[in-house]
Every structure is written in C-alpha cells, then in structure tokens.
Design an enzyme around this catalytic site. Structure first.
Site, mmCIF file in Angstrom:
data_model
loop_
_atom_site.group_PDB
_atom_site.id
_atom_site.type_symbol
_atom_site.label_atom_id
_atom_site.label_comp_id
_atom_site.label_asym_id
_atom_site.label_seq_id
_atom_site.Cartn_x
_atom_site.Cartn_y
_atom_site.Cartn_z
ATOM 1 N N ASN A 13 -56.698 -8.899 -12.095
ATOM 2 C CA ASN A 13 -56.231 -9.363 -10.788
ATOM 3 C C ASN A 13 -57.365 -9.440 -9.765
ATOM 4 O O ASN A 13 -57.126 -9.558 -8.567
ATOM 5 C CB ASN A 13 -55.112 -8.441 -10.266
ATOM 6 C CG ASN A 13 -53.835 -8.591 -11.072
ATOM 7 O OD1 ASN A 13 -53.463 -9.695 -11.468
ATOM 8 N ND2 ASN A 13 -53.178 -7.481 -11.336
ATOM 9 N N HIS B 69 -59.489 -7.183 -8.674
ATOM 10 C CA HIS B 69 -59.851 -6.033 -7.845
ATOM 11 C C HIS B 69 -60.236 -4.872 -8.757
ATOM 12 O O HIS B 69 -60.039 -4.916 -9.965
ATOM 13 C CB HIS B 69 -58.732 -5.650 -6.861
ATOM 14 C CG HIS B 69 -57.395 -5.412 -7.490
ATOM 15 N ND1 HIS B 69 -56.219 -5.910 -6.992
ATOM 16 C CD2 HIS B 69 -57.038 -4.728 -8.591
ATOM 17 C CE1 HIS B 69 -55.202 -5.544 -7.735
ATOM 18 N NE2 HIS B 69 -55.676 -4.815 -8.714
ATOM 19 N N CYS C 292 -60.088 -3.164 -3.378
ATOM 20 C CA CYS C 292 -61.538 -3.080 -3.386
ATOM 21 C C CYS C 292 -62.063 -4.201 -4.275
ATOM 22 O O CYS C 292 -61.680 -4.294 -5.447
ATOM 23 C CB CYS C 292 -62.007 -1.720 -3.896
ATOM 24 S SG CYS C 292 -63.802 -1.547 -3.954
#
Length: 358
Positions: free
Chosen positions: A270, A272, A307
């Site tokens: 995804n 991240h 992040c």
C-alpha cells in the site's frame, strides 16, 4: 449473499476455498519453498558439505516431528493454514527459524508481529487470488474495490506470556468482529503447538481508507453486508488496554534518536512503511540497560499517520522513573516526522525483568 461473493472474502473475514484455487496455491507455495531451501543450502555449503547451522536447523525440525522444508507435508502445515469453526477462525502453524531469534535464542516482539502479519496476509492472499482483486490491496472485498477502499490498522495491543525459542512450533488462530460503527477488530491467539499453552494474545482495530486520496472513510453499508457473516464475537483479552497514551515532546522525552530513514524494503504493497518496522525504530531510543535487563511483556501501538519512503523520523522514549514493582517497567514512546514533528505512532510498552523468565 450469492456464493460468488462469499468465496474468498478474507483478511479481516474468512474464506471458502475452491478446489482449483487450493491446488494452484499449493503448487505455488511448494515451488517457493523449494527455491528457498535450495538457496539456503547453496549459501551454507562449505567444501561440499552443508554448514553446521543448516544441520542444526534441520535437526530442530526433525526433533519436533516435522519434515525438513521442501516436503509437501511441511509446506502445507506451515504455509497454507486452514479455516476451522465453521470457516470463522483461520489457523496456521509456524516454526521459529534461526534467523528469527535474538542472542538469547528466543523470538522477539518483532518476530511475533511478523508472524501476526504473515498470518493476516495469508488470509488476504487467499482472498486476492480467489476473487480476482489482485492489486487492490490485501483483504479488499468486491464492494471495497469498486469504491477504491483498503483496510488500515489504527491500533494494536499485544501481550506476551512467554517467547518461543528457536525450533519451537507455534499455532496461530485469528478471527474478526465489528468494532464500533466503522471499524473491524481482528484478534489473535498464539499457542505452543505441542502443549497448546497460550503464549501470546493480540487484538487490533482496522478502518477503511481511500487508496487514492489516503483519507479515512466511513464503512459503506454494502461492505458491511459483505463481511457481517464472518464476524465471530470472541475476545483474545478479557480487558483491552484502552488507556490514553500521552504524547511525548522534546521536554518530556528522556531519550531521542533522530535521523531514522525508511528503506525501499520497508515499504508494503500500500506504499507505506510496514507496521513491523516501527517496533525497531521505537527500540532505537530505549536505553540499552533496559534492553539488556528486561523483556518486553506487552505493547500497545496507536497509528496516527502514514510513513512514506521520503520521510525522516525521530524516536522518543520516556521510561517510568519510580516503578511500583522494581521488576516491572512501563515506557511511553513516540515516532514523529523530523521536519514538522507530526505524529506517526504513539506507543506504550510493559517490561519485566529477565530474572522472572527463568
């Protein structure tokens, strides 16, 4: 619900596998397992003989009554798993490998988080392959795919009674239930395969996010109807850790480690950072004395923000100064952006003296 919609709803759900899909998946995993074993043998071969490390690993498998990896029986037991209790609980077996333990030859919190993630993603892989949703994110149902929605975790609580050792065989059960109006709860139980003693309990909360806008979304009623048949009202914990985690800053944190940078290998599908990676970053600011003298007994993580690969992070930690029980410690943690100090994760950890584990 039509059978076509029921087949393959996984990840946070359950699965009814078709025979054709099960056969294709078995063949695929078997090929991967054989390639892995051949690679390990090639790396560890010295003067025409397998290294002592490989031989010790093999001995551990055999002593636990398991075939050496590469055989069909071991592949099926440790990789595929199965659904039990009317397709509501997914059960999978893993062997703790030599590269998954630390200096004390026991698994770590990162190892356990990896096992939970692999267990969760195995059900997701079943779903993606059987429902034709590959590329839309692990566990996306047909209605979620139409709306460009994916599941994201917002909170995880894990409690460890005992860490497994190298060569131990563990059995993981996982199931799902509703969490509030727009969430999903996934629980796990990890047992010793031979004694059936519960080693670890974990629970997590998930919500849906638009994969393009990266914004959280309400759970559409159509999605709710898809997944409702797979709910199991059962709790891994009698009481969950719902206490607020205080936010740390430069003044309240006792230890700060800056300049933590994600690598390409830390990213998930995804786009991240993989959830397990955060554990290692949190430990970067934990005092070495604590890591040497204490064992992590439990942890609660609250995920606040994604992040990405371009981010640079700070890790902040504050240890309990005067614990009521000297053999037990509590710590508070924060991972944040180094540039604007935006929160990524808040965490609380519980530690017990290694002397209590003997």
């Amino acid at each position: 619900m039509a059978m076509a919609n029921r087949v393959g709803l996984v990840n946070l759900l359950g699965l009814v596998e078709t025979e054709n899909f099960r056969e294709r998946k078995c063949n695929y995993v078997l090929r991967c397992e054989k390639r892995e074993v051949r690679g390990v043998r090639n790396v560890n071969r010295v003067n025409g003989r397998e290294s002592a490390v490989l031989e010790a690993e093999k001995a551990k498998f055999l002593s636990n009554g398991l075939d050496w990896p590469g055989s069909t029986s071991t592949m099926l037991a440790s990789k595929l798993g199965r659904f039990v209790e009317k397709q509501l609980v997914y059960r999978q077996t893993f062997v703790i490998r030599s590269y998954e333990v630390g200096p004390d030859k026991t698994a770590s919190m990162e190892t356990l988080m990896n096992l939970l993630q692999m267990n969760e993603q195995e059900t997701a892989l079943n779903h993606v392959m059987s429902s034709g949703l590959a590329g839309d994110g692990f566990g996306a149902t047909q209605e979620m795919s139409i709306r460009k929605l994916i599941w994201v975790v917002t909170r995880i609580n894990i409690q460890v009674d005992r860490y497994s050792a190298w060569g131990d065989v563990v059995e993981i059960d996982t199931w799902v239930d509703a969490s509030g109006k727009n969430g999903m709860r996934r629980d796990w139980i990890i047992r010793d395969y031979h004694t059936q003693q519960i080693l670890t309990r974990a629970t997590s909360t998930w919500v849906v996010m638009n994969r393009e806008t990266r914004r959280l979304s309400k759970l559409p009623e159509q999605v709710r109807e898809e997944i409702r048949p797979y709910y199991l009202k059962r709790f891994a914990f009698s009481t969950d850790d719902t206490e607020k985690i205080n936010k740390l800053n430069d003044d309240t944190a006792k230890n700060i480690r800056s300049g933590l940078v994600p690598r390409w290998s830390d990213m998930d599908m995804n786009q991240h950072v993989n959830n397990v990676k955060y554990i290692g970053w949190i430990f970067e600011s934990v005092p070495m004395k604590v890591l040497e003298d204490y064992t992590l007994a439990g942890m609660t993580l609250e995920y606040r923000r994604e992040c990405l690969l371009s981010h640079v992070l700070d890790s902040l930690t504050t240890m309990e100064e005067e614990p009521s029980i000297p053999s037990e410690l509590e710590s508070t943690h924060l991972l944040r952006m180094q540039a604007d100090k935006a929160e990524i994760i808040r965490a609380r950890a519980y530690w017990r003296s290694k002397g209590l584990n003997t």
